[in-house]
Write a protein that holds these residues in place. Structure first.
Motif, mmCIF file in Angstrom:
data_model
loop_
_atom_site.group_PDB
_atom_site.id
_atom_site.type_symbol
_atom_site.label_atom_id
_atom_site.label_comp_id
_atom_site.label_asym_id
_atom_site.label_seq_id
_atom_site.Cartn_x
_atom_site.Cartn_y
_atom_site.Cartn_z
ATOM 1 N N THR A 1 0.854 -1.185 0.000
ATOM 2 C CA THR A 1 0.000 0.000 0.000
ATOM 3 C C THR A 1 0.889 1.233 0.000
ATOM 4 O OG1 THR A 1 -1.727 -1.133 1.268
ATOM 5 C CG2 THR A 1 -1.815 1.273 1.212
ATOM 6 N N MET B 1 2.263 4.801 0.812
ATOM 7 C CA MET B 1 2.108 5.550 2.063
ATOM 8 C C MET B 1 1.027 6.614 1.957
ATOM 9 S SD MET B 1 5.951 6.045 3.569
ATOM 10 C CE MET B 1 6.994 4.630 3.932
ATOM 11 N N LEU C 1 -2.480 5.386 2.829
ATOM 12 C CA LEU C 1 -2.767 4.789 4.135
ATOM 13 C C LEU C 1 -3.850 5.578 4.860
ATOM 14 C CD1 LEU C 1 0.872 4.087 5.392
ATOM 15 C CD2 LEU C 1 -0.830 2.363 4.768
ATOM 16 N N ALA D 1 -3.409 4.305 10.542
ATOM 17 C CA ALA D 1 -2.182 3.529 10.337
ATOM 18 C C ALA D 1 -0.927 4.389 10.368
ATOM 19 C CB ALA D 1 -2.263 2.781 9.004
ATOM 20 N N PRO E 1 3.170 -0.035 8.140
ATOM 21 C CA PRO E 1 2.694 0.309 9.486
ATOM 22 C C PRO E 1 2.630 -0.948 10.352
ATOM 23 C CG PRO E 1 1.329 1.363 7.821
ATOM 24 C CD PRO E 1 2.212 0.385 7.093
ATOM 25 N N TRP F 1 -0.155 -3.563 8.993
ATOM 26 C CA TRP F 1 -1.202 -3.087 8.087
ATOM 27 C C TRP F 1 -0.851 -3.480 6.665
ATOM 28 C CZ3 TRP F 1 -5.926 -0.804 8.696
ATOM 29 C CH2 TRP F 1 -6.533 -0.311 7.539
#
Length: 268
Positions: free
Chosen positions: A90, A92, A95, A99, A183, A206
């Motif tokens: 994912t 950043m 997010l 997270a 995260p 995460w």
């Protein structure tokens, strides 16, 4: 999976001190509280409030002299295993707000000092593949040794010593994951099969839009972990914080798989 949890804390608190407890299993979508009973023996009223991220419950007590807490619960866990290595990364910038704090260094997880190591040791990996590789690395490179660390041991110290207890495994896994842009948070938990029996610490990362549990010690399976609290590191998830001084007389944590107990003739 259904777990029976039985906890006893027996302490002596010097003078008078505030005590913060986090020993109740959290009610969450993947773990349901069938029964729960917390009894704290002290002369002052208790005050309960939500835990970090609204997960679990913290209970304030004021104690002087003998202080005891008993907790019993039955928790039903419904959590399917996930192949972490298959989960995509994912970005950043994508997010969720919840997270982002878990990307940053914290008191016991100095992730800003490990970015170079992660880039060289896990070159070319990202997302779930990186998370899985980090979990394997921690499990294979640390030795579990009771009494090998203390309340001041950080992830950097564990990395140098290459040994520790569950808290140290969780700290190092979380630290390396954050250094790799994933995260990660620490989780206090109950799980059967923990040796020696005690409160347990694992990590939660995460990935692909959700949090995923990892026990780098290898003692607990994802589907047998009952979360208690979550946080940046051990500071946030301690089962008992005394704002003063206290002496432990006795501490018992017993977690039993109920299906196993029934086959063996009942819960003892």
């Amino acid at each position: 999976m259904r777990l029976s949890i039985d906890v006893l804390l027996d302490y002596f608190v010097d003078d008078s001190a505030e005590v913060l407890l986090q020993i109740e299993a959290a009610a969450m979508a993947d773990q349901r509280l069938e029964q729960q009973d917390l009894r704290v023996y002290c002369d002052n009223p208790l005050r309960a409030m939500s835990g970090e991220e609204g997960i679990g419950q913290r209970t304030w007590a004021r104690a002087s002299g003998s202080f005891q807490a008993e907790y019993r619960a039955v928790v039903a866990i419904d959590r399917a295993p996930v192949d972490l290595s298959s989960l995509p990364p994912t970005a950043m910038a994508e997010l969720p707000a919840e997270a982002i704090p878990y990307l940053l260094p914290s008191r016991y997880c100095e992730s800003d000092h490990f970015e170079g190591f992660v880039q060289s040791e896990f070159a070319g990996l990202e997302g779930g593949a990186l998370a899985s590789a980090i979990g394997d690395w921690v499990r294979e490179n640390l030795t579990y040794a009771s009494g090998s660390s203390s309340g001041v041991t950080t992830a950097m110290m564990t990395f140098a010593d290459r040994r520790g207890v569950c808290r140290d495994y969780a700290h190092l896994l979380v630290t390396l994951a954050r250094a790799g842009g994933i995260p990660a948070r620490c989780v206090s938990a109950y799980a059967p099969g923990v040796d020696p029996p005690d409160f347990h610490a694992v990590a939660e990362l995460w990935l692909a839009g959700g949090w995923h549990l990892i026990d780098a010690t290898g003692m607990a399976k994802c589907g047998e972990i009952a979360r208690v609290a979550v946080g940046r590191d051990a500071t946030d998830i301690a089962f008992m914080t005394v704002f003063g001084t206290a002496t432990m007389y006795r501490q018992v944590v017993k977690v039993t798989r109920l299906d196993d107990a029934v086959r063996n003739g009942g819960v003892g």
